[in-house]
Design a protein around this motif. Structure first.
Motif, PDB file in Angstrom:
ATOM      1  N   THR A 111       0.906  -1.203  -0.101  1.00 27.03           N
ATOM      2  CA  THR A 111      -0.038   0.120   0.040  1.00 27.03           C
ATOM      3  C   THR A 111       0.884   1.249   0.235  1.00 27.03           C
ATOM      4  O   THR A 111       0.478   2.290  -0.587  1.00 27.03           O
ATOM      5  CB  THR A 111      -0.940   0.047   1.148  1.00 27.03           C
ATOM      6  N   GLU A 112       1.818   1.228   0.758  1.00 23.78           N
ATOM      7  CA  GLU A 112       2.844   2.446   0.861  1.00 23.78           C
ATOM      8  C   GLU A 112       3.332   2.630  -0.754  1.00 23.78           C
ATOM      9  O   GLU A 112       3.475   3.584  -1.028  1.00 23.78           O
ATOM     10  CB  GLU A 112       4.036   2.284   1.758  1.00 23.78           C
ATOM     11  N   TYR A 113       3.954   1.636  -1.173  1.00 28.29           N
ATOM     12  CA  TYR A 113       4.475   1.469  -2.678  1.00 28.29           C
ATOM     13  C   TYR A 113       3.265   2.142  -3.590  1.00 28.29           C
ATOM     14  O   TYR A 113       3.863   3.010  -4.479  1.00 28.29           O
ATOM     15  CB  TYR A 113       5.009   0.377  -3.046  1.00 28.29           C
ATOM     16  N   LEU A 114       2.123   1.615  -3.414  1.00 27.07           N
ATOM     17  CA  LEU A 114       1.252   2.124  -4.421  1.00 27.07           C
ATOM     18  C   LEU A 114       0.837   3.553  -4.233  1.00 27.07           C
ATOM     19  O   LEU A 114       0.563   4.351  -5.252  1.00 27.07           O
ATOM     20  CB  LEU A 114      -0.114   1.285  -4.262  1.00 27.07           C
ATOM     21  N   LYS A 115       0.792   3.945  -3.234  1.00 32.66           N
ATOM     22  CA  LYS A 115       0.500   5.253  -2.902  1.00 32.66           C
ATOM     23  C   LYS A 115       1.348   6.480  -2.935  1.00 32.66           C
ATOM     24  O   LYS A 115       1.062   7.475  -3.205  1.00 32.66           O
ATOM     25  CB  LYS A 115      -0.128   5.585  -1.134  1.00 32.66           C
ATOM     26  N   THR A 116       2.728   5.917  -2.618  1.00 31.59           N
ATOM     27  CA  THR A 116       3.724   6.955  -2.663  1.00 31.59           C
ATOM     28  C   THR A 116       4.685   7.010  -3.963  1.00 31.59           C
ATOM     29  O   THR A 116       5.588   7.681  -4.000  1.00 31.59           O
ATOM     30  CB  THR A 116       4.554   7.087  -1.467  1.00 31.59           C
ATOM     31  N   THR A 117       4.726   5.904  -4.945  1.00 27.37           N
ATOM     32  CA  THR A 117       5.454   5.630  -6.029  1.00 27.37           C
ATOM     33  C   THR A 117       4.846   5.581  -7.313  1.00 27.37           C
ATOM     34  O   THR A 117       3.815   5.322  -7.282  1.00 27.37           O
ATOM     35  CB  THR A 117       6.529   4.681  -5.889  1.00 27.37           C
ATOM     36  N   ARG A 118       5.334   5.490  -8.401  1.00 24.64           N
ATOM     37  CA  ARG A 118       4.890   5.289  -9.651  1.00 24.64           C
ATOM     38  C   ARG A 118       5.566   3.904 -10.019  1.00 24.64           C
ATOM     39  O   ARG A 118       5.175   3.629 -11.371  1.00 24.64           O
ATOM     40  CB  ARG A 118       5.316   6.307 -10.631  1.00 24.64           C
ATOM     41  N   MET A 119       5.534   2.988  -9.184  1.00 20.91           N
ATOM     42  CA  MET A 119       6.236   1.957  -9.692  1.00 20.91           C
ATOM     43  C   MET A 119       5.123   0.941 -10.505  1.00 20.91           C
ATOM     44  O   MET A 119       4.125   0.891  -9.882  1.00 20.91           O
ATOM     45  CB  MET A 119       6.775   1.136  -8.339  1.00 20.91           C
ATOM     46  N   TYR A 120       5.463   0.220 -11.233  1.00 19.87           N
ATOM     47  CA  TYR A 120       4.532  -0.759 -11.766  1.00 19.87           C
ATOM     48  C   TYR A 120       4.116  -1.796 -10.820  1.00 19.87           C
ATOM     49  O   TYR A 120       4.833  -2.391  -9.931  1.00 19.87           O
ATOM     50  CB  TYR A 120       4.968  -1.566 -12.877  1.00 19.87           C
ATOM     51  N   THR A 121       2.940  -2.269 -10.806  1.00 22.74           N
ATOM     52  CA  THR A 121       2.368  -3.396  -9.973  1.00 22.74           C
ATOM     53  C   THR A 121       3.365  -4.485 -10.068  1.00 22.74           C
ATOM     54  O   THR A 121       3.757  -5.343  -9.187  1.00 22.74           O
ATOM     55  CB  THR A 121       0.917  -3.734 -10.356  1.00 22.74           C
ATOM     56  N   ARG A 163      -4.584 -10.273  -6.216  1.00 21.41           N
ATOM     57  CA  ARG A 163      -5.435 -10.982  -5.163  1.00 21.41           C
ATOM     58  C   ARG A 163      -5.381 -10.945  -3.598  1.00 21.41           C
ATOM     59  O   ARG A 163      -6.258 -10.687  -2.869  1.00 21.41           O
ATOM     60  CB  ARG A 163      -5.414 -12.595  -5.599  1.00 21.41           C
ATOM     61  N   ALA A 164      -4.138 -10.688  -3.198  1.00 20.43           N
ATOM     62  CA  ALA A 164      -3.795 -10.536  -1.729  1.00 20.43           C
ATOM     63  C   ALA A 164      -4.145  -9.089  -1.396  1.00 20.43           C
ATOM     64  O   ALA A 164      -4.880  -8.957  -0.241  1.00 20.43           O
ATOM     65  CB  ALA A 164      -2.240 -10.551  -1.595  1.00 20.43           C
ATOM     66  N   LEU A 165      -4.165  -8.018  -2.261  1.00 22.98           N
ATOM     67  CA  LEU A 165      -4.514  -6.936  -1.789  1.00 22.98           C
ATOM     68  C   LEU A 165      -6.066  -6.683  -1.814  1.00 22.98           C
ATOM     69  O   LEU A 165      -6.398  -6.100  -0.790  1.00 22.98           O
ATOM     70  CB  LEU A 165      -4.201  -5.588  -3.077  1.00 22.98           C
ATOM     71  N   LYS A 166      -6.844  -7.406  -2.626  1.00 21.82           N
ATOM     72  CA  LYS A 166      -8.283  -7.661  -2.301  1.00 21.82           C
ATOM     73  C   LYS A 166      -8.532  -8.034  -1.235  1.00 21.82           C
ATOM     74  O   LYS A 166      -9.533  -7.758  -0.220  1.00 21.82           O
ATOM     75  CB  LYS A 166      -8.902  -8.411  -3.483  1.00 21.82           C
ATOM     76  N   ARG A 167      -7.792  -9.496  -0.674  1.00 29.65           N
ATOM     77  CA  ARG A 167      -8.089 -10.145   0.459  1.00 29.65           C
ATOM     78  C   ARG A 167      -7.872  -9.223   1.611  1.00 29.65           C
ATOM     79  O   ARG A 167      -8.605  -9.110   2.711  1.00 29.65           O
ATOM     80  CB  ARG A 167      -7.267 -11.185   0.756  1.00 29.65           C
ATOM     81  N   TRP A 168      -6.607  -8.427   1.586  1.00 25.10           N
ATOM     82  CA  TRP A 168      -6.324  -7.491   2.745  1.00 25.10           C
ATOM     83  C   TRP A 168      -7.048  -6.252   3.093  1.00 25.10           C
ATOM     84  O   TRP A 168      -7.411  -5.771   4.159  1.00 25.10           O
ATOM     85  CB  TRP A 168      -4.625  -7.194   2.585  1.00 25.10           C
ATOM     86  N   THR A 169      -7.328  -5.449   1.818  1.00 20.75           N
ATOM     87  CA  THR A 169      -7.795  -4.310   1.883  1.00 20.75           C
ATOM     88  C   THR A 169      -9.230  -4.274   1.272  1.00 20.75           C
ATOM     89  O   THR A 169      -9.984  -3.259   1.653  1.00 20.75           O
ATOM     90  CB  THR A 169      -6.719  -3.310   1.150  1.00 20.75           C
ATOM     91  N   GLY A 170      -9.602  -5.049   0.510  1.00 26.00           N
ATOM     92  CA  GLY A 170     -10.830  -4.908  -0.339  1.00 26.00           C
ATOM     93  C   GLY A 170     -10.840  -4.123  -1.615  1.00 26.00           C
ATOM     94  O   GLY A 170     -11.709  -3.947  -2.231  1.00 26.00           O
ATOM     95  N   GLY A 216      -5.322  -0.478  -8.553  1.00 27.08           N
ATOM     96  CA  GLY A 216      -5.631   1.068  -9.034  1.00 27.08           C
ATOM     97  C   GLY A 216      -6.304   1.775  -8.075  1.00 27.08           C
ATOM     98  O   GLY A 216      -6.203   3.010  -7.868  1.00 27.08           O
ATOM     99  N   GLU A 217      -7.385   1.136  -7.285  1.00 21.98           N
ATOM    100  CA  GLU A 217      -8.149   1.719  -6.390  1.00 21.98           C
ATOM    101  C   GLU A 217      -7.000   2.337  -5.070  1.00 21.98           C
ATOM    102  O   GLU A 217      -7.435   3.517  -4.408  1.00 21.98           O
ATOM    103  CB  GLU A 217      -9.029   1.032  -5.408  1.00 21.98           C
ATOM    104  N   LEU A 218      -6.199   1.559  -4.787  1.00 23.68           N
ATOM    105  CA  LEU A 218      -5.191   1.944  -4.004  1.00 23.68           C
ATOM    106  C   LEU A 218      -4.443   3.212  -4.130  1.00 23.68           C
ATOM    107  O   LEU A 218      -3.965   4.122  -3.447  1.00 23.68           O
ATOM    108  CB  LEU A 218      -4.346   0.893  -3.257  1.00 23.68           C
TER     109      LEU A 218
END
Length: 95
Positions: A53-63, A80-87, A91-93
């Motif tokens: 979540t930190e990488y997704l919110k603060t960087t432009r790194m590819y998934t 899948r893990a992000l969906k399980r952990w955060t719902g 892209g949403e994060l």
């Protein structure tokens, strides 16, 4: 081949300059959580979730790159893990 740029803390990955990774919890903190009855798998999931979540919110790194950094064998497994952990998906994060 490009190597790390030591003096700035940034590295070159695939021709792109990548920001330095976010610091993960200190090994002692992980040891203390494990000794308090938290399973190792739960600790790993918690750290992976926090870093993803930190990488997704603060960087432009590819998934794909985030998945590789966090030890996922396939980017789909990170999604899948992000969906399980955060719902939410990557892209949403990012928003």
């Amino acid at each position: 081949m490009f190597g790390p740029i030591v003096h700035t803390g940034f590295s070159v990955h695939g021709g792109l300059v990548v920001e330095p990774p976010v610091q993960s919890p200190a090994p002692r903190a992980v040891h203390l959580r494990h000794s308090e009855g938290t399973s190792f798998v739960a600790i790993v999931d918690d750290v992976r979730c926090s870093l993803a979540t930190e990488y997704l919110k603060t960087t432009r790194m590819y998934t794909d790159d985030i998945a590789m950094l966090l030890g996922f064998s396939d980017p789909a497994n990170l999604r899948r893990a992000l969906k399980r952990w955060t719902g939410k998906g990557p892209g949403e994060l990012r928003r």
